[in-house]
Design a protein around this motif. Structure first.
Motif, PDB file in Angstrom:
ATOM      1  N   ASP A  79       0.845  -1.182   0.000  1.00 33.21           N
ATOM      2  CA  ASP A  79       0.000   0.000   0.000  1.00 33.21           C
ATOM      3  C   ASP A  79       0.889   1.244   0.000  1.00 33.21           C
ATOM      4  O   ASP A  79       1.399   1.649   1.043  1.00 33.21           O
ATOM      5  CB  ASP A  79      -0.917  -0.019   1.226  1.00 33.21           C
ATOM      6  N   ILE A  80       1.089   1.835  -1.156  1.00 29.87           N
ATOM      7  CA  ILE A  80       1.933   3.022  -1.267  1.00 29.87           C
ATOM      8  C   ILE A  80       1.310   4.197  -0.515  1.00 29.87           C
ATOM      9  O   ILE A  80       2.009   5.061   0.006  1.00 29.87           O
ATOM     10  CB  ILE A  80       2.215   3.381  -2.747  1.00 29.87           C
ATOM     11  N   ARG A  81      -0.005   4.195  -0.389  1.00 30.23           N
ATOM     12  CA  ARG A  81      -0.678   5.274   0.340  1.00 30.23           C
ATOM     13  C   ARG A  81      -0.263   5.274   1.807  1.00 30.23           C
ATOM     14  O   ARG A  81      -0.076   6.323   2.413  1.00 30.23           O
ATOM     15  CB  ARG A  81      -2.189   5.146   0.226  1.00 30.23           C
ATOM     16  N   GLN A  82      -0.121   4.090   2.376  1.00 26.41           N
ATOM     17  CA  GLN A  82       0.303   3.969   3.767  1.00 26.41           C
ATOM     18  C   GLN A  82       1.729   4.495   3.923  1.00 26.41           C
ATOM     19  O   GLN A  82       2.025   5.222   4.869  1.00 26.41           O
ATOM     20  CB  GLN A  82       0.237   2.499   4.181  1.00 26.41           C
ATOM     21  N   PHE A  83       2.609   4.145   2.992  1.00 27.68           N
ATOM     22  CA  PHE A  83       3.994   4.615   3.044  1.00 27.68           C
ATOM     23  C   PHE A  83       4.054   6.141   2.972  1.00 27.68           C
ATOM     24  O   PHE A  83       4.815   6.777   3.682  1.00 27.68           O
ATOM     25  CB  PHE A  83       4.807   4.006   1.893  1.00 27.68           C
ATOM     26  N   HIS A 129      20.437  18.676   1.891  1.00 25.77           N
ATOM     27  CA  HIS A 129      19.424  19.638   2.314  1.00 25.77           C
ATOM     28  C   HIS A 129      18.326  19.028   3.177  1.00 25.77           C
ATOM     29  O   HIS A 129      17.726  19.715   3.991  1.00 25.77           O
ATOM     30  CB  HIS A 129      18.813  20.325   1.094  1.00 25.77           C
ATOM     31  N   TYR A 130      18.030  17.752   2.947  1.00 26.29           N
ATOM     32  CA  TYR A 130      16.996  17.071   3.715  1.00 26.29           C
ATOM     33  C   TYR A 130      17.571  15.788   4.276  1.00 26.29           C
ATOM     34  O   TYR A 130      18.484  15.207   3.709  1.00 26.29           O
ATOM     35  CB  TYR A 130      15.779  16.738   2.832  1.00 26.29           C
ATOM     36  N   ARG A 131      16.975  15.323   5.371  1.00 26.51           N
ATOM     37  CA  ARG A 131      17.450  14.081   5.970  1.00 26.51           C
ATOM     38  C   ARG A 131      17.074  12.901   5.069  1.00 26.51           C
ATOM     39  O   ARG A 131      16.209  13.010   4.208  1.00 26.51           O
ATOM     40  CB  ARG A 131      16.873  13.890   7.366  1.00 26.51           C
ATOM     41  N   HIS A 132      17.727  11.779   5.308  1.00 22.77           N
ATOM     42  CA  HIS A 132      17.440  10.558   4.549  1.00 22.77           C
ATOM     43  C   HIS A 132      16.014  10.094   4.837  1.00 22.77           C
ATOM     44  O   HIS A 132      15.561  10.092   5.973  1.00 22.77           O
ATOM     45  CB  HIS A 132      18.445   9.467   4.941  1.00 22.77           C
ATOM     46  N   VAL A 133      15.286   9.712   3.805  1.00 22.19           N
ATOM     47  CA  VAL A 133      13.925   9.190   3.952  1.00 22.19           C
ATOM     48  C   VAL A 133      13.920   7.776   3.385  1.00 22.19           C
ATOM     49  O   VAL A 133      14.210   7.580   2.201  1.00 22.19           O
ATOM     50  CB  VAL A 133      12.908  10.066   3.183  1.00 22.19           C
ATOM     51  N   ASN A 134      13.622   6.786   4.241  1.00 20.13           N
ATOM     52  CA  ASN A 134      13.582   5.398   3.774  1.00 20.13           C
ATOM     53  C   ASN A 134      12.596   5.261   2.629  1.00 20.13           C
ATOM     54  O   ASN A 134      11.468   5.740   2.714  1.00 20.13           O
ATOM     55  CB  ASN A 134      13.174   4.450   4.902  1.00 20.13           C
ATOM     56  N   LEU A 150      11.324  10.305  -6.157  1.00 17.37           N
ATOM     57  CA  LEU A 150      11.825   9.106  -6.819  1.00 17.37           C
ATOM     58  C   LEU A 150      11.835   7.993  -5.785  1.00 17.37           C
ATOM     59  O   LEU A 150      12.583   8.047  -4.805  1.00 17.37           O
ATOM     60  CB  LEU A 150      13.233   9.335  -7.378  1.00 17.37           C
ATOM     61  N   ILE A 151      10.977   7.013  -5.980  1.00 20.52           N
ATOM     62  CA  ILE A 151      10.835   5.908  -5.032  1.00 20.52           C
ATOM     63  C   ILE A 151      11.934   4.881  -5.276  1.00 20.52           C
ATOM     64  O   ILE A 151      12.235   4.538  -6.413  1.00 20.52           O
ATOM     65  CB  ILE A 151       9.447   5.246  -5.193  1.00 20.52           C
ATOM     66  N   ASP A 152      12.531   4.388  -4.198  1.00 23.37           N
ATOM     67  CA  ASP A 152      13.513   3.306  -4.261  1.00 23.37           C
ATOM     68  C   ASP A 152      12.775   2.028  -3.874  1.00 23.37           C
ATOM     69  O   ASP A 152      12.510   1.797  -2.687  1.00 23.37           O
ATOM     70  CB  ASP A 152      14.654   3.585  -3.288  1.00 23.37           C
ATOM     71  N   PRO A 153      12.389   1.190  -4.859  1.00 23.78           N
ATOM     72  CA  PRO A 153      11.561   0.020  -4.548  1.00 23.78           C
ATOM     73  C   PRO A 153      12.151  -0.904  -3.483  1.00 23.78           C
ATOM     74  O   PRO A 153      11.418  -1.392  -2.619  1.00 23.78           O
ATOM     75  CB  PRO A 153      11.431  -0.699  -5.893  1.00 23.78           C
ATOM     76  N   GLY A 154      13.435  -1.158  -3.516  1.00 18.43           N
ATOM     77  CA  GLY A 154      14.058  -2.046  -2.532  1.00 18.43           C
ATOM     78  C   GLY A 154      13.963  -1.498  -1.125  1.00 18.43           C
ATOM     79  O   GLY A 154      13.585  -2.200  -0.182  1.00 18.43           O
ATOM     80  N   LYS A 155      14.284  -0.235  -0.953  1.00 15.17           N
ATOM     81  CA  LYS A 155      14.224   0.396   0.374  1.00 15.17           C
ATOM     82  C   LYS A 155      12.773   0.586   0.822  1.00 15.17           C
ATOM     83  O   LYS A 155      12.477   0.490   2.004  1.00 15.17           O
ATOM     84  CB  LYS A 155      14.936   1.748   0.348  1.00 15.17           C
ATOM     85  N   LEU A 156      11.878   0.830  -0.124  1.00 13.99           N
ATOM     86  CA  LEU A 156      10.461   0.951   0.199  1.00 13.99           C
ATOM     87  C   LEU A 156       9.948  -0.361   0.788  1.00 13.99           C
ATOM     88  O   LEU A 156       9.338  -0.380   1.850  1.00 13.99           O
ATOM     89  CB  LEU A 156       9.660   1.312  -1.047  1.00 13.99           C
ATOM     90  N   LEU A 157      10.227  -1.456   0.108  1.00 12.80           N
ATOM     91  CA  LEU A 157       9.785  -2.761   0.581  1.00 12.80           C
ATOM     92  C   LEU A 157      10.402  -3.077   1.940  1.00 12.80           C
ATOM     93  O   LEU A 157       9.727  -3.557   2.846  1.00 12.80           O
ATOM     94  CB  LEU A 157      10.133  -3.850  -0.439  1.00 12.80           C
ATOM     95  N   SER A 159      11.493  -0.929   4.249  1.00 10.42           N
ATOM     96  CA  SER A 159      10.949  -0.078   5.304  1.00 10.42           C
ATOM     97  C   SER A 159       9.539  -0.519   5.691  1.00 10.42           C
ATOM     98  O   SER A 159       9.165  -0.472   6.848  1.00 10.42           O
ATOM     99  CB  SER A 159      10.978   1.397   4.911  1.00 10.42           C
ATOM    100  N   LEU A 160       8.738  -0.956   4.715  1.00  7.74           N
ATOM    101  CA  LEU A 160       7.388  -1.433   5.039  1.00  7.74           C
ATOM    102  C   LEU A 160       7.434  -2.767   5.761  1.00  7.74           C
ATOM    103  O   LEU A 160       6.624  -3.028   6.650  1.00  7.74           O
ATOM    104  CB  LEU A 160       6.549  -1.547   3.774  1.00  7.74           C
ATOM    105  N   THR A 161       8.388  -3.615   5.419  1.00  8.14           N
ATOM    106  CA  THR A 161       8.531  -4.910   6.086  1.00  8.14           C
ATOM    107  C   THR A 161       8.973  -4.721   7.530  1.00  8.14           C
ATOM    108  O   THR A 161       8.429  -5.325   8.445  1.00  8.14           O
ATOM    109  CB  THR A 161       9.537  -5.797   5.332  1.00  8.14           C
TER     110      THR A 161
END
Length: 166
Positions: A79-83, A129-134, A150-157, A159-161
């Motif tokens: 659920d990308i909306r949750q992320f 300029h901005y902190r790291h965002v998983n 720009l979404i990083d699919p590996g890090k997105l998965l 961070s959600l896991t």
């Protein structure tokens, strides 16, 4: 900043200063998507396929939603909306699109509201300029000058896991 200055001098002729300023950006092929009227970018190298959402391809198993691919594999549907911490909307399972993504060692699906074009865009890092965002690799500069995360699919998965949302 990490740049350098080069000086070339010739007796009686003068000197030339060359200033090298590092540019932390690159061009990347991306698939633009829309989620809740926000434009996001996915690296095209991670996009395996996209499908019109069909309720017959979505199943619940072990309390999680899964997507059934063309070759009958069940892959997790995130659920990308949750992320993005967007309000959860009850939507018709027939609306929107499913994007099938791969990472180094996983395949998963993501439901999006709509697909936009594929493009080669200028990518810039969020740092310093901005902190790291998983789950976010940087920003893509759109043709009209707006930006898209720009979404990083590996890090997105990952961070959600880790957070237990997937």
């Amino acid at each position: 900043m990490g740049g350098r200055i080069e000086l070339i001098s010739s007796n009686g002729r003068g000197c030339c200063f060359t200033l090298y300023i590092p540019v932390h950006q690159a061009l990347m092929d991306v698939q633009l998507i829309h989620v809740d009227q926000q434009t996001l970018a996915l690296p095209l190298i991670n996009v395996l396929d996209s499908y019109a959402a069909e309720s017959s391809r979505l199943v619940w198993h072990r309390g999680k939603k899964w997507f059934i691919t063309d070759d009958n594999r069940q892959v997790p549907l995130i659920d990308i909306r949750q992320f993005l911490q967007l309000p959860v909307r009850e939507t018709d399972e027939q609306s929107g699109f499913i994007v099938l993504l791969n990472t180094e060692n996983s395949v998963f699906a993501m439901k999006v509201d709509s697909l936009a074009e594929q493009a080669q865009l200028l990518i810039k890092s969020l740092l310093p300029h901005y902190r790291h965002v998983n789950g976010v690799k940087g920003v893509a500069i759109l043709n009209e000058g707006n930006i898209a995360l720009l979404i990083d699919p590996g890090k997105l998965l990952m961070s959600l896991t880790i957070s237990g949302e997937q």
